[in-house]
Design a protein around this motif. Structure first.
Motif, PDB file in Angstrom:
ATOM      1  N   LEU A   1      47.645  38.373  34.855  1.00  0.00           N
ATOM      2  CA  LEU A   1      48.069  38.543  36.251  1.00  0.00           C
ATOM      3  C   LEU A   1      47.044  37.915  37.193  1.00  0.00           C
ATOM      4  O   LEU A   1      47.403  37.210  38.142  1.00  0.00           O
ATOM      5  CB  LEU A   1      48.243  40.024  36.580  1.00  0.00           C
ATOM      6  N   ALA A   2      45.757  38.160  36.908  1.00  0.00           N
ATOM      7  CA  ALA A   2      44.700  37.600  37.755  1.00  0.00           C
ATOM      8  C   ALA A   2      44.720  36.074  37.702  1.00  0.00           C
ATOM      9  O   ALA A   2      44.624  35.393  38.729  1.00  0.00           O
ATOM     10  CB  ALA A   2      43.333  38.143  37.333  1.00  0.00           C
ATOM     11  N   LEU A   3      44.869  35.537  36.481  1.00  0.00           N
ATOM     12  CA  LEU A   3      44.889  34.076  36.342  1.00  0.00           C
ATOM     13  C   LEU A   3      46.118  33.464  37.009  1.00  0.00           C
ATOM     14  O   LEU A   3      46.038  32.400  37.620  1.00  0.00           O
ATOM     15  CB  LEU A   3      44.848  33.688  34.856  1.00  0.00           C
ATOM     16  N   ASP A   4      47.264  34.147  36.891  1.00  0.00           N
ATOM     17  CA  ASP A   4      48.488  33.645  37.539  1.00  0.00           C
ATOM     18  C   ASP A   4      48.295  33.558  39.057  1.00  0.00           C
ATOM     19  O   ASP A   4      48.714  32.598  39.695  1.00  0.00           O
ATOM     20  CB  ASP A   4      49.681  34.554  37.243  1.00  0.00           C
ATOM     21  N   MET A   5      47.668  34.577  39.622  1.00  0.00           N
ATOM     22  CA  MET A   5      47.459  34.564  41.077  1.00  0.00           C
ATOM     23  C   MET A   5      46.470  33.468  41.467  1.00  0.00           C
ATOM     24  O   MET A   5      46.654  32.790  42.478  1.00  0.00           O
ATOM     25  CB  MET A   5      46.979  35.936  41.564  1.00  0.00           C
ATOM     26  N   GLU A   6      45.426  33.297  40.646  1.00  0.00           N
ATOM     27  CA  GLU A   6      44.453  32.237  40.943  1.00  0.00           C
ATOM     28  C   GLU A   6      45.134  30.867  40.873  1.00  0.00           C
ATOM     29  O   GLU A   6      44.947  30.021  41.758  1.00  0.00           O
ATOM     30  CB  GLU A   6      43.268  32.300  39.972  1.00  0.00           C
ATOM     31  N   TRP A   7      45.935  30.669  39.827  1.00  0.00           N
ATOM     32  CA  TRP A   7      46.652  29.397  39.668  1.00  0.00           C
ATOM     33  C   TRP A   7      47.547  29.149  40.881  1.00  0.00           C
ATOM     34  O   TRP A   7      47.591  28.066  41.441  1.00  0.00           O
ATOM     35  CB  TRP A   7      47.474  29.424  38.371  1.00  0.00           C
ATOM     36  N   PHE A   8      48.262  30.206  41.271  1.00  0.00           N
ATOM     37  CA  PHE A   8      49.169  30.078  42.413  1.00  0.00           C
ATOM     38  C   PHE A   8      48.403  29.659  43.667  1.00  0.00           C
ATOM     39  O   PHE A   8      48.768  28.705  44.354  1.00  0.00           O
ATOM     40  CB  PHE A   8      49.907  31.398  42.663  1.00  0.00           C
ATOM     41  N   MET A   9      47.320  30.350  43.949  1.00  0.00           N
ATOM     42  CA  MET A   9      46.566  30.046  45.175  1.00  0.00           C
ATOM     43  C   MET A   9      46.023  28.622  45.141  1.00  0.00           C
ATOM     44  O   MET A   9      46.111  27.891  46.121  1.00  0.00           O
ATOM     45  CB  MET A   9      45.398  31.026  45.334  1.00  0.00           C
ATOM     46  N   ARG A  10      45.454  28.253  43.996  1.00  0.00           N
ATOM     47  CA  ARG A  10      44.805  26.937  43.912  1.00  0.00           C
ATOM     48  C   ARG A  10      45.804  25.797  43.886  1.00  0.00           C
ATOM     49  O   ARG A  10      45.442  24.661  44.196  1.00  0.00           O
ATOM     50  CB  ARG A  10      43.859  26.890  42.712  1.00  0.00           C
ATOM     51  N   THR A  11      47.037  26.079  43.518  1.00  0.00           N
ATOM     52  CA  THR A  11      48.044  25.008  43.543  1.00  0.00           C
ATOM     53  C   THR A  11      48.872  25.050  44.822  1.00  0.00           C
ATOM     54  O   THR A  11      49.801  24.277  44.997  1.00  0.00           O
ATOM     55  CB  THR A  11      48.992  25.088  42.320  1.00  0.00           C
ATOM     56  N   HIS A  12      48.556  25.980  45.723  1.00  0.00           N
ATOM     57  CA  HIS A  12      49.281  26.050  46.995  1.00  0.00           C
ATOM     58  C   HIS A  12      48.356  25.914  48.193  1.00  0.00           C
ATOM     59  O   HIS A  12      48.630  26.447  49.258  1.00  0.00           O
ATOM     60  CB  HIS A  12      50.091  27.341  47.077  1.00  0.00           C
TER      61      HIS A  12
ATOM     62  N   ASP B   1      35.904  36.671  42.062  1.00  0.00           N
ATOM     63  CA  ASP B   1      36.669  36.849  40.823  1.00  0.00           C
ATOM     64  C   ASP B   1      37.769  37.877  41.090  1.00  0.00           C
ATOM     65  O   ASP B   1      37.465  39.032  41.406  1.00  0.00           O
ATOM     66  CB  ASP B   1      35.757  37.351  39.687  1.00  0.00           C
ATOM     67  N   LEU B   2      39.009  37.439  41.005  1.00  0.00           N
ATOM     68  CA  LEU B   2      40.117  38.328  41.360  1.00  0.00           C
ATOM     69  C   LEU B   2      40.112  39.565  40.461  1.00  0.00           C
ATOM     70  O   LEU B   2      39.819  39.482  39.270  1.00  0.00           O
ATOM     71  CB  LEU B   2      41.456  37.589  41.227  1.00  0.00           C
ATOM     72  N   ILE B   3      40.442  40.693  41.073  1.00  0.00           N
ATOM     73  CA  ILE B   3      40.409  41.954  40.327  1.00  0.00           C
ATOM     74  C   ILE B   3      41.828  42.463  40.090  1.00  0.00           C
ATOM     75  O   ILE B   3      42.601  42.648  41.038  1.00  0.00           O
ATOM     76  CB  ILE B   3      39.630  43.051  41.108  1.00  0.00           C
ATOM     77  N   VAL B   4      42.169  42.652  38.827  1.00  0.00           N
ATOM     78  CA  VAL B   4      43.343  43.441  38.477  1.00  0.00           C
ATOM     79  C   VAL B   4      42.826  44.478  37.485  1.00  0.00           C
ATOM     80  O   VAL B   4      42.379  44.129  36.393  1.00  0.00           O
ATOM     81  CB  VAL B   4      44.457  42.594  37.826  1.00  0.00           C
ATOM     82  N   ALA B   5      42.829  45.738  37.891  1.00  0.00           N
ATOM     83  CA  ALA B   5      42.277  46.795  37.043  1.00  0.00           C
ATOM     84  C   ALA B   5      43.313  47.895  36.916  1.00  0.00           C
ATOM     85  O   ALA B   5      43.881  48.327  37.926  1.00  0.00           O
ATOM     86  CB  ALA B   5      40.994  47.341  37.655  1.00  0.00           C
ATOM     87  N   SER B   6      43.566  48.331  35.688  1.00  0.00           N
ATOM     88  CA  SER B   6      44.601  49.351  35.517  1.00  0.00           C
ATOM     89  C   SER B   6      44.037  50.592  34.833  1.00  0.00           C
ATOM     90  O   SER B   6      42.968  50.556  34.220  1.00  0.00           O
ATOM     91  CB  SER B   6      45.771  48.785  34.711  1.00  0.00           C
ATOM     92  N   GLY B   7      44.765  51.684  34.976  1.00  0.00           N
ATOM     93  CA  GLY B   7      44.385  52.944  34.339  1.00  0.00           C
ATOM     94  C   GLY B   7      43.021  53.409  34.794  1.00  0.00           C
ATOM     95  O   GLY B   7      42.676  53.302  35.977  1.00  0.00           O
ATOM     96  N   ALA B   8      42.213  53.890  33.847  1.00  0.00           N
ATOM     97  CA  ALA B   8      40.901  54.453  34.191  1.00  0.00           C
ATOM     98  C   ALA B   8      40.000  53.410  34.843  1.00  0.00           C
ATOM     99  O   ALA B   8      39.153  53.733  35.674  1.00  0.00           O
ATOM    100  CB  ALA B   8      40.241  55.024  32.938  1.00  0.00           C
TER     101      ALA B   8
END
Ligand code: ZN
Ligand code: ZN
Length: 356
Positions: free
Chosen positions: A166-177, A185-192
């Protein structure tokens, strides 16, 4: 430059040696030349502004400097020796050097210069607090990209999804737009892991019922954005709803009360008191927010110890959070610009815990 010269006069300095790359970028406005390998100095006096660098950068700098107040000087050999010579040539008396200079470099410069020079808290960082319209425009574009990147991955956030993907997808999206980089470093953290305010994104599968914290930012024309949203994968439980509502209510209150004249420490307290009333005061361990501009964390600090006061043109985050170790955390972060009658929110992503 004229604001800086005024600030220098106020502290009786005839010259300032700017060493910080970001401060040089700010003062010159030159885009794309102050890369992470840049080394050089900028000497500002009452009537001159000289960038001293070497031939790796001087051609590109020279082109940028055409028709500006900046002169570019290229010197081979030892930089601090050349800087000492330059300062003597500029015939200044009391000079300051930004106190981010390493101790050894400072000692060397003092020796080379042979006159009075002292390390000073850079006045440039205070100038950077108040953004010009062009800076706000770049930050706004960086915010739009973050909003769009989040919207792009939103359908994929759910049980079984990989946080790293998910983090890489968002980075790719931003850098290609249109983004030149991500602001951090984008943060996607789940659960604990979502209970860690600055969790590093690791390879992790989101599980049913997890809180998922997404903290992202883009860089456009060297300016950053910063926003956080928190979701639940599947159905939220009562505790998750309770902390989400608490954080949202603290954020809304702070957004309402923020505006020119408001002390940054007071605003922090406004949000903190609300979370205390709701029983989560102890779980809000960081400051309410920070300035954003050429750097993702810059002045002013919205924290208990801050002495800054909000002024029109400041761009700051409002980001209360509640973190329950073992269970997870919720943070909601918007980037706002302070205007004459309050704040304007640059972050447009919806705030809802439940995805469907
Ligand atoms: Zn953030
Ligand atoms: Zn932030």
């Amino acid at each position: 430059l004229s604001r800086l010269r005024q600030a220098l006069q106020d502290v009786n300095l005839e010259a300032l040696v700017v060493r910080g790359r970001v401060n040089m970028r700010y003062l010159t406005g030159f885009l794309d030349v102050f890369d992470s390998g840049f080394s050089g100095s900028l000497a500002v006096t009452a009537d001159r502004a000289v960038i001293l660098t070497d031939d790796r950068y001087s051609q590109q700098m020279g082109e940028r400097a055409e028709d500006t107040e900046f002169e570019v000087v290229s010197e081979p050999g030892h930089h601090l020796e050349a800087l000492g010579r330059l300062l003597r040539k500029l015939q200044v008396g009391y000079a300051g050097v930004e106190d981010s200079i390493p101790v050894a470099a400072y000692e060397r410069l003092k020796k080379e210069y042979g006159k009075t020079i002292r390390p000073v808290t850079s006045p440039v960082e205070a100038l950077r607090c108040i953004k010009e319209p062009e800076e706000i425009a770049a930050i706004t574009r960086a915010c739009v990209l973050a909003d769009r990147a989040l919207a792009h991955v939103l359908p994929a956030i759910g049980a079984g999804a990989s946080t790293k993907s998910l983090a890489l997808d968002m980075e790719w999206f931003m850098r290609t737009h249109g983004a030149s980089d991500v602001a951090f470093d984008l943060i996607v953290a789940s659960g604990a892991r979502s209970a860690m305010p600055h969790a590093v994104t690791v390879e992790q599968k989101i599980e049913e019922g997890d809180l998922v914290k997404v903290d992202i930012g883009a860089v456009v024309e060297d300016y950053c954005s910063d926003m956080t949203r928190t979701f639940v994968a599947g159905e939220a439980n009562d505790t998750q709803r309770e902390i989400y509502e608490a954080v949202l209510s603290a954020q809304r209150l702070a957004l309402d009360q923020a505006g020119p004249g408001m002390g940054c420490a007071t605003l922090d307290l406004v949000a903190r008191r609300r979370l205390e009333e709701l029983g989560f005061g102890e779980r809000f361990g960081h400051g309410l927010g920070h300035g954003v501009g050429l750097e993702v964390h810059e002045r002013p600090a919205l924290s208990r110890l801050s002495r800054d006061v909000l002024e029109p043109g400041m761009v700051v985050t409002i980001e209360p959070g509640v973190y329950l170790p073992g269970l997870g955390g919720v943070r909601i972060e918007d980037l706002v610009v302070v205007e004459e009658d309050g704040v304007r929110n640059l972050t447009k992503s919806e705030k809802k815990l439940q995805l469907s």
